[in-house]
Design a protein around this motif. Structure first.
Motif, PDB file in Angstrom:
ATOM      1  N   UNK A 213       0.814  -1.208   0.000  1.00 34.91           N
ATOM      2  CA  UNK A 213       0.000   0.000   0.000  1.00 34.91           C
ATOM      3  C   UNK A 213       0.850   1.261   0.000  1.00 34.91           C
ATOM      4  N   UNK A 214       1.842   1.308   0.865  1.00 34.94           N
ATOM      5  CA  UNK A 214       2.744   2.455   0.910  1.00 34.94           C
ATOM      6  C   UNK A 214       3.535   2.580  -0.383  1.00 34.94           C
ATOM      7  N   UNK A 215       3.906   1.435  -0.963  1.00 38.03           N
ATOM      8  CA  UNK A 215       4.647   1.458  -2.222  1.00 38.03           C
ATOM      9  C   UNK A 215       3.787   2.021  -3.352  1.00 38.03           C
ATOM     10  N   UNK A 216       2.495   1.654  -3.366  1.00 37.47           N
ATOM     11  CA  UNK A 216       1.595   2.160  -4.399  1.00 37.47           C
ATOM     12  C   UNK A 216       1.406   3.665  -4.256  1.00 37.47           C
ATOM     13  N   UNK A 217       1.208   4.130  -3.034  1.00 35.92           N
ATOM     14  CA  UNK A 217       1.036   5.561  -2.806  1.00 35.92           C
ATOM     15  C   UNK A 217       2.303   6.324  -3.182  1.00 35.92           C
ATOM     16  N   UNK A 218       3.456   5.745  -2.881  1.00 39.39           N
ATOM     17  CA  UNK A 218       4.713   6.381  -3.237  1.00 39.39           C
ATOM     18  C   UNK A 218       4.913   6.450  -4.732  1.00 39.39           C
ATOM     19  N   UNK A 219       4.532   5.363  -5.432  1.00 37.82           N
ATOM     20  CA  UNK A 219       4.667   5.357  -6.895  1.00 37.82           C
ATOM     21  C   UNK A 219       3.746   6.404  -7.515  1.00 37.82           C
ATOM     22  N   UNK A 220       2.518   6.497  -6.994  1.00 38.83           N
ATOM     23  CA  UNK A 220       1.596   7.512  -7.507  1.00 38.83           C
ATOM     24  C   UNK A 220       2.154   8.913  -7.246  1.00 38.83           C
ATOM     25  N   UNK A 221       2.716   9.146  -6.060  1.00 39.53           N
ATOM     26  CA  UNK A 221       3.233  10.468  -5.709  1.00 39.53           C
ATOM     27  C   UNK A 221       4.347  10.900  -6.654  1.00 39.53           C
ATOM     28  N   UNK A 222       5.182   9.959  -7.057  1.00 40.20           N
ATOM     29  CA  UNK A 222       6.277  10.298  -7.983  1.00 40.20           C
ATOM     30  C   UNK A 222       5.739  10.722  -9.340  1.00 40.20           C
ATOM     31  N   UNK A 223       4.742   9.987  -9.827  1.00 39.41           N
ATOM     32  CA  UNK A 223       4.152  10.344 -11.120  1.00 39.41           C
ATOM     33  C   UNK A 223       3.385  11.662 -11.003  1.00 39.41           C
ATOM     34  N   UNK A 224       2.708  11.850  -9.866  1.00 39.10           N
ATOM     35  CA  UNK A 224       1.930  13.074  -9.663  1.00 39.10           C
ATOM     36  C   UNK A 224       2.807  14.317  -9.699  1.00 39.10           C
ATOM     37  N   UNK A 225       4.050  14.186  -9.282  1.00 35.27           N
ATOM     38  CA  UNK A 225       4.977  15.313  -9.330  1.00 35.27           C
ATOM     39  C   UNK A 225       5.211  15.756 -10.776  1.00 35.27           C
ATOM     40  N   UNK A 226       5.357  14.796 -11.675  1.00 35.19           N
ATOM     41  CA  UNK A 226       5.523  15.103 -13.093  1.00 35.19           C
ATOM     42  C   UNK A 226       4.234  15.702 -13.659  1.00 35.19           C
ATOM     43  N   UNK A 227       3.097  15.130 -13.261  1.00 36.98           N
ATOM     44  CA  UNK A 227       1.816  15.648 -13.729  1.00 36.98           C
ATOM     45  C   UNK A 227       1.610  17.088 -13.282  1.00 36.98           C
ATOM     46  N   UNK A 228       1.974  17.389 -12.029  1.00 39.71           N
ATOM     47  CA  UNK A 228       1.838  18.749 -11.517  1.00 39.71           C
ATOM     48  C   UNK A 228       2.685  19.728 -12.321  1.00 39.71           C
ATOM     49  N   UNK A 229       3.911  19.319 -12.648  1.00 38.99           N
ATOM     50  CA  UNK A 229       4.789  20.185 -13.440  1.00 38.99           C
ATOM     51  C   UNK A 229       4.179  20.454 -14.818  1.00 38.99           C
ATOM     52  N   UNK A 230       3.617  19.425 -15.444  1.00 39.53           N
ATOM     53  CA  UNK A 230       3.005  19.588 -16.771  1.00 39.53           C
ATOM     54  C   UNK A 230       1.748  20.459 -16.695  1.00 39.53           C
ATOM     55  N   UNK A 231       0.941  20.244 -15.663  1.00 33.59           N
ATOM     56  CA  UNK A 231      -0.275  21.046 -15.487  1.00 33.59           C
ATOM     57  C   UNK A 231       0.077  22.513 -15.281  1.00 33.59           C
ATOM     58  N   UNK A 232       1.085  22.774 -14.450  1.00 35.38           N
ATOM     59  CA  UNK A 232       1.498  24.148 -14.177  1.00 35.38           C
ATOM     60  C   UNK A 232       2.030  24.826 -15.432  1.00 35.38           C
TER      61      UNK A 232
END
Length: 321
Positions: A213-232
């Protein structure tokens, strides 16, 4: 079996959030337009609400496909996954797209009766064809998500995203293809982020306190960082195209579009702070799963961002001074 107090509180919180999200597009046009000298087009509140529903309906299946992909490629992850919401979301999106198509079919006016709707006229205009593409895209996605191969809904959902990106930038606009490209990236990344996080949290709740569970949340968080940069990046570029640097500060307060855009920026700053808080907990807390608390708050604020985005698309575009 009686519902636990915690479950009742969560249910009430969700209902309040839905009500607030609906009020933003319905009540938002008048306050945003007040004192700007801009005209309030007929039916702005209803159109904004339909666009909010459409964006949310798009985010749910797109984010779900993304989250399922992350979970299934995680080593040692439990096979169980939460029940899919994609069929319901695509069906709701179909209804919203149908409502928006009826507006286009009456010359971008809210129809007062079914006789006002010229369905055949949709095939004669660019906006009409794009509206029909979104209707058919959601219908096909609903059928695909209910089939044995729900991953096939990727194609019709892609068609909906492309249609929405083209619709947002008419041919009369300055460099419409550039604007459509920015919107395409912005909408795709936003759907992955806003739709993926709820499904990740539902997956964690189903799995319980397992290491995966923690690994899945961590993997999502890493991708979300890239998504945030693209959205911004795409959001800033799109804003500068509509509000040139020399006038942007003035238009942020003197135009309805600018005011709502400013509200969206503030909400996005809150979302970013919550995402950072969750990431810090994942990295430093004794129990990484405590990151679920800020992640749940992040989902709530993201829902408000979707509502504000729906309102933003229904307001007059600022004049390029």
């Amino acid at each position: 079996m009686p519902q636990a107090p915690g479950g009742r509180r969560r249910a009430v919180a969700v209902l309040l959030l839905v009500a607030l999200g609906a009020l933003i597009p319905l009540l938002g046009p008048s306050p945003a337009l007040h004192g700007t000298g801009e005209a309030d087009p007929p039916g702005t509140g209803g159109i904004a609400l339909l666009r909010t529903v459409l964006f949310a309906a798009l985010a749910v299946p797109v984010g779900e496909l993304f989250a399922v992909r992350l979970a299934r490629t995680l080593p040692g992850a439990p096979p169980a996954l939460p029940r899919s919401w994609s069929t319901v979301a695509n069906s709701v999106g179909f209804v919203a797209a149908l409502g928006l198509a009826s507006v286009v079919a009456t010359g971008n006016l809210v129809p007062s009766s079914p006789t006002d709707i010229d369905v055949g006229g949709l095939y004669e205009t660019r906006d009409g064809k794009l509206a029909l593409l979104e209707v058919n895209g959601f219908l096909a996605a609903a059928l695909c998500s209910a089939s044995r191969r729900p991953v096939t809904q990727v194609l019709p959902l892609t068609a909906v995203v492309v249609a929405e990106a083209l619709r947002a930038h008419p041919a009369t606009e300055y460099s419409p293809l550039v604007g459509s490209g920015l919107t395409l990236v912005h909408l795709t990344c936003a759907s992955l982020w806003a739709g993926g996080l709820p499904h990740v949290l539902r997956t964690l709740r189903l799995w319980g306190r397992v290491e995966a569970g923690a690994a899945l949340l961590g993997r999502y968080a890493r991708v979300a960082l890239v998504l945030l940069a693209a959205i911004t990046a795409t959001g800033v570029c799109s804003s500068l195209r509509r509000m040139p640097p020399g006038t942007i500060l003035e238009q942020l307060t003197d135009t309805a579009y600018g005011r709502v855009l400013l509200a969206k920026v503030v909400l996005m700053a809150g979302v970013s702070a919550l995402a950072l808080w969750a990431r810090v907990r994942l990295a430093r807390a004794a129990d990484p799963l405590t990151a679920r608390s800020p992640a749940r708050a992040e989902v709530c604020v993201l829902a408000l961002v979707v509502a504000v985005s729906g309102l933003l698309t229904a307001l007059p575009v600022p004049i390029r001074w």
